[in-house]
Design an enzyme around this catalytic site. Sequence first.
Site, PDB file in Angstrom:
ATOM      1  N   HIS A 179       0.858  -1.216   0.000  1.00  0.00           N
ATOM      2  CA  HIS A 179       0.000   0.000   0.000  1.00  0.00           C
ATOM      3  C   HIS A 179       0.885   1.255   0.000  1.00  0.00           C
ATOM      4  CE1 HIS A 179      -2.932   2.921   1.346  1.00  0.00           C
ATOM      5  NE2 HIS A 179      -3.836   2.035   1.670  1.00  0.00           N
ATOM      6  N   GLU A 283      -1.159   1.165  -5.351  1.00  0.00           N
ATOM      7  CA  GLU A 283      -0.944  -0.045  -4.562  1.00  0.00           C
ATOM      8  C   GLU A 283      -0.926  -1.296  -5.443  1.00  0.00           C
ATOM      9  OE1 GLU A 283      -3.956   0.130  -1.424  1.00  0.00           O
ATOM     10  OE2 GLU A 283      -4.053   2.291  -1.708  1.00  0.00           O
TER      11      GLU A 283
HETATM   12  O1  LIG Z   1      -6.838   3.410   7.018  1.00  0.00           O
HETATM   13  P1  LIG Z   1      -6.312   2.149   6.392  1.00  0.00           P
HETATM   14  O2  LIG Z   1      -6.831   0.920   7.073  1.00  0.00           O
HETATM   15  O3  LIG Z   1      -4.809   2.125   6.334  1.00  0.00           O
HETATM   16  O4  LIG Z   1      -6.839   2.115   4.905  1.00  0.00           O
HETATM   17  C1  LIG Z   1      -6.588   3.180   4.027  1.00  0.00           C
HETATM   18  C2  LIG Z   1      -7.179   2.890   2.651  1.00  0.00           C
HETATM   19  O5  LIG Z   1      -6.549   1.758   2.112  1.00  0.00           O
HETATM   20  C3  LIG Z   1      -6.924   1.371   0.776  1.00  0.00           C
HETATM   21  O6  LIG Z   1      -6.419   2.260  -0.166  1.00  0.00           O
HETATM   22  C4  LIG Z   1      -8.426   1.191   0.638  1.00  0.00           C
HETATM   23  O7  LIG Z   1      -8.815   1.051  -0.720  1.00  0.00           O
HETATM   24  C5  LIG Z   1      -9.156   2.357   1.251  1.00  0.00           C
HETATM   25  O8  LIG Z   1     -10.552   2.063   1.257  1.00  0.00           O
HETATM   26  C6  LIG Z   1      -8.675   2.627   2.674  1.00  0.00           C
HETATM   27  O9  LIG Z   1      -9.364   3.714   3.233  1.00  0.00           O
END
Ligand SMILES: O=P(O)(O)OC[C@H]1O[C@H](O)[C@H](O)[C@@H](O)[C@@H]1O
EC number: 5.1.3.15
Length: 311
Positions: A179, A283
Amino acid sequence: MPQTIAELNSKFAIRDHITFTEDEPGLPKMRIATAASDATLYLYGAHLTQWTPRGGNPVLYLSPKSPLTAGKPIRGGIPVLFPWFGPRWNASEYDAAHGTTSPMHGFARTTVWTVDRVHLDPTGEVEVTLSLPEDEQAKAFGFPDFHATLEFRIGKELHMTLSVTNRSKEAVPFEEGFHTYFAIGNIHAVRVLGLRGSTYIDKRDNLTRKVQRETELAFSRDVDQLHVNTSEPLILQDPANHRAIHILKTGSHSTVVWNPWTVLTPNFPDLAEDSWEHFACVEVVNAADDRITLEPGATHGMAMAISVTSL
Ligand SMILES: O=P(O)(O)OC[C@H]1O[C@H](O)[C@H](O)[C@@H](O)[C@@H]1O
């Protein structure tokens, strides 16, 4: 038994180049300084929070408000998501049956990984292999006989390979993701190339499936898109920083693009109000349609290579 800082230093430290410290309780990390790059790799989460190729600028964004607290995910850098992406796909049934609470994006990002190997190349490139402990937690979440290793090659380029082996007697589904939060100069001018023609699940529009028609994906609002069935290489153009970031993927069929913009940022206490202007997440993932089912004895690898050129 977890490795202590003293053990890690005695086994793997390399004078003037590689040291292990634990400045925040429960968050051991490795500091890398070589002729090829500067980097910080937390064993907590196998999480690279900083990578600066020698002579260049930092490639990753780390939120100044990120918790550095055991049990909480680090905000920024490269969170490693495993064995599911986003909310666990079968969370309600699994958690009801096992009395667990499956955390968002899996448990790997809040687990201290084991160091298996460290090697410094004469060019300054550092190879590190980490493995995810096969512990009670993995068992509780239904992945008792999974062996996951993450190999890093950190230098002028960055290479990461997550290899997962199923040592159980049954086929087991899982998801995974790198990510990456890329540091950018001006979000309004950033473009992501490589997604034209792909189908994506728009998480900002009731999971509606859409097709990416434009060659360049630009940011003009909150974006949370899970592109499926795509292995194409990606380029993140950042004219304000005069650079292009190239992302090659192998064994990854999903690509996620995320920026919370002004709308969603207030939902994240670990992001400052203006943080969305300073990063874009692109990602490398296997999720949703691209969830993997691993047969007994089989191994799956997902790799990402990042390089930077001037623009
Ligand atoms: O806040 P986190 O659990 O790290 O997730 C952060 C983000 O990750 C990804 O990009 C998902 O597609 C999002 O929907 C999410 O909000």
